[in-house]
Design a protein around this motif. Structure first.
Motif, short mmCIF file in Angstrom:
data_model
loop_
_atom_site.label_atom_id
_atom_site.label_comp_id
_atom_site.label_asym_id
_atom_site.label_seq_id
_atom_site.Cartn_x
_atom_site.Cartn_y
_atom_site.Cartn_z
N LEU A 181 3.62 0.00 3.98
CA LEU A 181 2.32 -0.32 4.56
C LEU A 181 2.41 -1.59 5.40
O LEU A 181 1.84 -1.65 6.50
CB LEU A 181 1.28 -0.49 3.46
CG LEU A 181 -0.15 -0.76 3.95
CD1 LEU A 181 -0.69 0.45 4.70
CD2 LEU A 181 -1.08 -1.12 2.79
N ALA A 182 3.09 -2.61 4.88
CA ALA A 182 3.24 -3.85 5.63
C ALA A 182 3.96 -3.61 6.96
O ALA A 182 3.56 -4.13 8.01
CB ALA A 182 4.00 -4.87 4.79
N ARG A 183 4.99 -2.79 6.93
CA ARG A 183 5.74 -2.50 8.16
C ARG A 183 4.88 -1.72 9.15
O ARG A 183 4.87 -2.02 10.36
CB ARG A 183 6.99 -1.71 7.81
CG ARG A 183 7.88 -1.40 9.01
CD ARG A 183 9.24 -0.87 8.58
NE ARG A 183 9.13 0.36 7.79
CZ ARG A 183 9.28 0.42 6.47
NH1 ARG A 183 9.55 -0.67 5.78
NH2 ARG A 183 9.17 1.58 5.83
N LEU A 194 -1.96 -6.81 -1.47
CA LEU A 194 -1.14 -5.78 -0.85
C LEU A 194 -0.94 -4.58 -1.77
O LEU A 194 -0.94 -3.43 -1.31
CB LEU A 194 0.22 -6.38 -0.46
CG LEU A 194 1.21 -5.43 0.22
CD1 LEU A 194 0.62 -4.81 1.47
CD2 LEU A 194 2.51 -6.17 0.54
N ALA A 195 -0.78 -4.82 -3.06
CA ALA A 195 -0.56 -3.72 -3.99
C ALA A 195 -1.75 -2.78 -4.02
O ALA A 195 -1.59 -1.54 -4.01
CB ALA A 195 -0.28 -4.27 -5.39
N GLU A 196 -2.96 -3.31 -4.04
CA GLU A 196 -4.16 -2.47 -4.07
C GLU A 196 -4.31 -1.70 -2.75
O GLU A 196 -4.66 -0.52 -2.75
CB GLU A 196 -5.40 -3.31 -4.33
CG GLU A 196 -6.68 -2.48 -4.43
CD GLU A 196 -7.91 -3.29 -4.79
OE1 GLU A 196 -9.02 -2.72 -4.75
OE2 GLU A 196 -7.76 -4.49 -5.11
N LEU A 197 -4.05 -2.37 -1.64
CA LEU A 197 -4.15 -1.71 -0.34
C LEU A 197 -3.14 -0.58 -0.21
O LEU A 197 -3.45 0.50 0.29
CB LEU A 197 -3.96 -2.73 0.78
CG LEU A 197 -5.04 -3.81 0.91
CD1 LEU A 197 -4.63 -4.85 1.94
CD2 LEU A 197 -6.38 -3.20 1.28
N ALA A 198 -1.91 -0.83 -0.67
CA ALA A 198 -0.87 0.20 -0.59
C ALA A 198 -1.21 1.39 -1.48
O ALA A 198 -1.00 2.55 -1.09
CB ALA A 198 0.47 -0.40 -0.98
N TYR A 228 -0.50 -3.40 14.48
CA TYR A 228 -1.51 -4.44 14.70
C TYR A 228 -0.94 -5.85 14.84
O TYR A 228 -1.69 -6.79 15.09
CB TYR A 228 -2.52 -4.43 13.55
CG TYR A 228 -3.19 -3.09 13.35
CD1 TYR A 228 -4.05 -2.57 14.31
CD2 TYR A 228 -2.95 -2.33 12.21
CE1 TYR A 228 -4.66 -1.33 14.14
CE2 TYR A 228 -3.55 -1.09 12.02
CZ TYR A 228 -4.40 -0.59 12.99
OH TYR A 228 -4.99 0.63 12.81
N GLY A 229 0.36 -5.98 14.65
CA GLY A 229 0.97 -7.29 14.80
C GLY A 229 0.69 -8.25 13.66
O GLY A 229 0.91 -9.47 13.78
N ARG A 230 0.23 -7.74 12.54
CA ARG A 230 -0.05 -8.55 11.36
C ARG A 230 -0.02 -7.64 10.14
O ARG A 230 -0.13 -6.42 10.27
CB ARG A 230 -1.40 -9.26 11.46
CG ARG A 230 -2.62 -8.34 11.40
CD ARG A 230 -3.88 -9.07 11.76
NE ARG A 230 -3.84 -9.51 13.16
CZ ARG A 230 -4.28 -10.70 13.57
NH1 ARG A 230 -4.81 -11.55 12.69
NH2 ARG A 230 -4.23 -11.02 14.85
#
Length: 277
Positions: free
Chosen positions: A187-189, A173-177, A195-197
Motif C-alpha cells: 500500500l505504501a509503495r 498504516l496497518a489499519e489502512l492496509a 500520489y508522491g506520499r
C-alpha cells in the motif's frame, strides 16, 4: 462559445422487441440514451465500433457515421434522443477527438438529460450546449471517482465508515492496509507511486482539508476544529496545518490565502477528498 441547433427532438422513441434501425448515415450529431431495455449499436464504417447500450449510458454519434441499432429481442425498449448541428465548437476542439459515450452515474449529466426532455425552446439549445460541453470536456466527478484503483476505493469506504458522525481520527498504516486488502508495504509503495506520499500522509492531508473548510465556514475555535479533525492537541494541529497551507490556522481564518481543497488537488487526492468530505 459553443453554438448548437436542434434538428430533431428531444424526444422518446418506443420499440417493440427485436426492432432494428439502419444502416443509416446522419448528417448531424445525435445524443442517444436508453430509458428502458437495451440495444446494440454498431458503426458499420471506419473502425466498426460496437457498444451495448443500457440505461445509464449516453452515446454521441457524429456526422458521417454509418450506424446500425438492434433493440432487445425479448422485450420492448425506449430511448431518448436529440439530433443537432454544432455551429461553433468553442473550446471543445476537433469533434473527431470527442468521446463516443459516457456513463450517467451521477449529476449533472443525468439531470441535464432529464431536463432536456421537459424544457421547451429557447432553453433547449442552452441545455443541449451545456450537455455537450460537459460530455466532451470531462472528466466528471463520478468518473474521477471511478478512476480510483480498487484498493484505494476500499480504503476510502473504510475512511467514510470510520469517520461517520465522529472525529476524523488518524488511521495507522496497518489499519489502512487491512481496509485496502493489501500488505502495508504494498500500500505504501502504491500511494507513493500514485500520489508522491504515503497513505498515512495522504489521509492526514484530507483531514487538514476538512479543518480548512471548518476554519473558513464556521465559528468553531481552533481547539474544537483540532479535536474534530483528530489531532492530539491544537499545537500539533497548528504545526501540521502550517506545513500544508503555509500559514497558522488563525491566520488562515482571517486571510485564507488558498482555498481549502487546493493542497489535496495539488497532491492528486481530490477524488478521495470529495468522496470523504
Amino acid at each position: 462559445m459553443i453554438s448548437v441547433r436542434v434538428r430533431n427532438g428531444p424526444a422518446v422513441a418506443h420499440y417493440p422487441p427485436g426492432a432494428t434501425l439502419g444502416p443509416r448515415v446522419l448528417p448531424c450529431f445525435e445524443f442517444v440514451w436508453m430509458l428502458t431495455g437495451r440495444a446494440s449499436w454498431q458503426r458499420t464504417d471506419g473502425d466498426r465500433q460496437r457498444l451495448e447500450l443500457r440505461p445509464g449510458q449516453l452515446l454521441l454519434t457524429r456526422p458521417g457515421f454509418a450506424e446500425h441499432f438492434t433493440w432487445d429481442p425479448d422485450r420492448p425498449c425506449t430511448h431518448a434522443y436529440v439530433t443537432f448541428y454544432v455551429d461553433e465548437h468553442g473550446p471543445l476542439g476537433d469533434p473527431e477527438t470527442w468521446p463516443l459515450h459516457r456513463t450517467l452515474a451521477a449529476d449533472p449529466l443525468p439531470a441535464l438529460c432529464g431536463y432536456l426532455l421537459r424544457v421547451g425552446e429557447p432553453r433547449t439549445t442552452q441545455v443541449l450546449a451545456w450537455l455537450l460541453d460537459l460530455f466532451v470536456a470531462g472528466p466528471l466527478p463520478d468518473e474521477a471517482d471511478d478512476e480510483l484503483p480498487e484498493h484505494v476505493t476500499r480504503l476510502v469506504d473504510h475512511l467514510r465508515a470510520a469517520w461517520h458522525d465522529g472525529p476524523f481520527r488518524p488511521l495507522d498504516l496497518a489499519e489502512l492496509a487491512a481496509a485496502a486488502h493489501v500488505s502495508p508495504g504494498h500500500l505504501a509503495r502504491l500511494f507513493r507511486e500514485r500520489y508522491g506520499r504515503g497513505p498515512v500522509g495522504a489521509v492526514e492531508l484530507v483531514r487538514l482539508a476538512r479543518a480548512a473548510v471548518l476554519l473558513e465556514r464556521s465559528n468553531l475555535s481552533v481547539a474544537a476544529i483540532s479535536d474534530a479533525c483528530g489531532f492530539v492537541n491544537p499545537f500539533h494541529f497548528s504545526r501540521r496545518f502550517r506545513t500544508a497551507y503555509g500559514v497558522a490556522p488563525r491566520d488562515y481564518r482571517t486571510g485564507h490565502p488558498i482555498e481549502p481543497l487546493e493542497p489535496v488537488r495539488q497532491a492528486g487526492l481530490l477524488p478521495i477528498a470529495r468522496r470523504v468530505l
